[in-house]
Design an enzyme around this catalytic site. Sequence first.
Site, PDB file in Angstrom:
ATOM      1  N   HIS A 124      15.243  29.434 106.406  1.00 44.05           N
ATOM      2  CA  HIS A 124      13.841  29.348 106.838  1.00 44.05           C
ATOM      3  C   HIS A 124      13.779  28.306 107.959  1.00 44.05           C
ATOM      4  O   HIS A 124      13.185  27.250 107.821  1.00 44.05           O
ATOM      5  CB  HIS A 124      12.936  28.997 105.654  1.00 44.05           C
ATOM      6  N   ASN A 160       5.614  39.345 105.725  1.00 44.64           N
ATOM      7  CA  ASN A 160       4.724  38.194 105.873  1.00 44.64           C
ATOM      8  C   ASN A 160       3.585  38.629 106.787  1.00 44.64           C
ATOM      9  O   ASN A 160       3.828  39.044 107.926  1.00 44.64           O
ATOM     10  CB  ASN A 160       5.442  37.011 106.531  1.00 44.64           C
ATOM     11  N   TYR A 209      -0.117  37.547 108.461  1.00 45.92           N
ATOM     12  CA  TYR A 209      -1.157  36.543 108.712  1.00 45.92           C
ATOM     13  C   TYR A 209      -2.319  37.084 109.548  1.00 45.92           C
ATOM     14  O   TYR A 209      -3.466  36.807 109.261  1.00 45.92           O
ATOM     15  CB  TYR A 209      -0.561  35.304 109.405  1.00 45.92           C
ATOM     16  N   GLU A 262       4.567  36.504 102.117  1.00 44.11           N
ATOM     17  CA  GLU A 262       3.690  35.395 102.533  1.00 44.11           C
ATOM     18  C   GLU A 262       2.320  35.934 102.908  1.00 44.11           C
ATOM     19  O   GLU A 262       2.221  36.923 103.646  1.00 44.11           O
ATOM     20  CB  GLU A 262       4.239  34.639 103.749  1.00 44.11           C
TER      21      GLU A 262
HETATM   22  C1  BGC Z   1       6.094  30.779 108.120  1.00 45.60           C
HETATM   23  C2  BGC Z   1       5.713  29.529 107.366  1.00 45.60           C
HETATM   24  C3  BGC Z   1       4.475  28.914 108.002  1.00 45.60           C
HETATM   25  C4  BGC Z   1       3.361  29.916 107.938  1.00 45.60           C
HETATM   26  C5  BGC Z   1       2.048  29.413 108.509  1.00 45.60           C
HETATM   27  C6  BGC Z   1       4.926  31.652 108.466  1.00 45.60           C
HETATM   28  O1  BGC Z   1       5.140  32.271 109.663  1.00 45.60           O
HETATM   29  O2  BGC Z   1       7.076  31.497 107.426  1.00 45.60           O
HETATM   30  O3  BGC Z   1       6.792  28.648 107.354  1.00 45.60           O
HETATM   31  O4  BGC Z   1       4.115  27.710 107.415  1.00 45.60           O
HETATM   32  O5  BGC Z   1       3.724  31.035 108.688  1.00 45.60           O
HETATM   33  O6  BGC Z   1       2.172  29.111 109.847  1.00 45.60           O
END
Ligand code: BGC
Length: 475
Positions: A131, A304, A306, A377
């Site tokens: 990581h 992951n 976001y 994530e």
């Molecule tokens: C990463 C994390 C990071 C999170 C928020 C992800 O891309 O794996 O390490 O803290 O985003 O930025």
Amino acid sequence: MTARDTPAVEDLAQRLRPGFVLGVAAAAFQIEGAVAADGKGPSTWDAFAEQPGSIVGGDSPAIACDHYNRSDEDVALLRELGVDSYRFSLSWPRIQPDGRGSINQRGLDFYDRLIDKLLAAGISPMVTLFHWDTPLPLERDGGWLARSTAERFASYVAAVAARFGDRVAQWVTLNEPVSVALQGYGLGVHAPGRKLLFGALPAAHHQLLGHGLAVQALRAAGVVGKVGVSNMHSPVRPASNTLLDRIMARAFDVLINRIYADPILLGRYPNPPIQVRPWFRALRRVPAADLRTINQPLDFYGVNYYYPVRVAAGVGPGGTPEGNAAAQARLPFHLKDFPEYETTGFGWPVAPEHLGILLREIKDRYGKALPPVYITESGASFPEPGHVSGPVRDVRRIRYLAEHLGHALKATGPGGLAHDVELLGYYVWTLLDNFEWAAGYSQRFGLVHVDFDTLKRTPKDSYYWYRSLSKARLA
Ligand code: BGC
């Protein structure tokens, strides 16, 4: 359901299929501190953080959450939370300080104890092997720009597999190789701080090769756990319907999503739009044997998620979602806001429905080649005080998590948009407020508040919310 369609805990709990994994995720460098303890070597991130101007507020990762010395307390928090699984990463330079050669037994011992504590608490360990904290000595040989780093990574993985192969339930080879290649080697906003733009692509290829070799090393060691990888995925949309915006959006999709997922799942690099093909030249020259190595059968695929991104042609003002990169001003495209969405502390759009859309998109792309999926994530930072003396009312985080998990379950449930995707679990990013890379301690993603002066942990309302979800499904 509230007016905003935020699912209630009971509703979510009912929709969790038996065996669905609820977890939290974390990364060594962001929480451990103890950066030089017990024989640990320096990583690229230790060096990067020392460069003036690299980290917001000049924050230092030297102590972070001091998890290295407080893992008992943190495992107790996990047990109390009631999660099934804890995803954490091993620090390569803690285990192999030079990135090659001798293994630091004290580093291995730390993780050995952690794994046993988790198992004793009834929590299944999901171990990420890389990581982002590359051993610094390897950077002097080119870091991930050098093929040898992929081979060294596989040797380190073999040592880890020999020690923990009997107890780890799931292995994640790499976390988000795109972030290391793009932010680290392309734009210089992450370690190692190189600004090579498309010259960074060999760092993508060598991480992918490292992934393939690592899978082979894990299988050769006969590990009992399942093996996969975690890629970041952002659905990409053109900012307008003009031909140029559409071309740039496709190019950006190749750059951040497909370069990583296609070779792993299909054994080939994607075809970029013809107009931008020269950017990706480095990937056209790779040996065919490398692609076969990268394309290993996997037991699961980690996503992951976001935010989605909107891409427009032409040089623009904005930075990357992670921060402002001067180097970006040299690129012929830029990212635009989504004015229709509220934003997180980082300014990222809150767009939970895109998680379902994304699952549909990857199933369409990879079909039968897509293994069962974990969301490895999902989470958000919101402005919160540094010191707290009472409850932390993080209503927005609760809503964020409920809506993201809700959309993932809805999409993969009967009749859902991505009903043919087998979704195995959901990992919240993250347990503790921590060292958020270039943003230092300015972005708080935790279910647990950390006071970085006293290191006191205070569970937020979202922690109790997640706990109630875990309990409700068992009732
Ligand atoms: C990463 C994390 C990071 C999170 C928020 C992800 O891309 O794996 O390490 O803290 O985003 O930025």
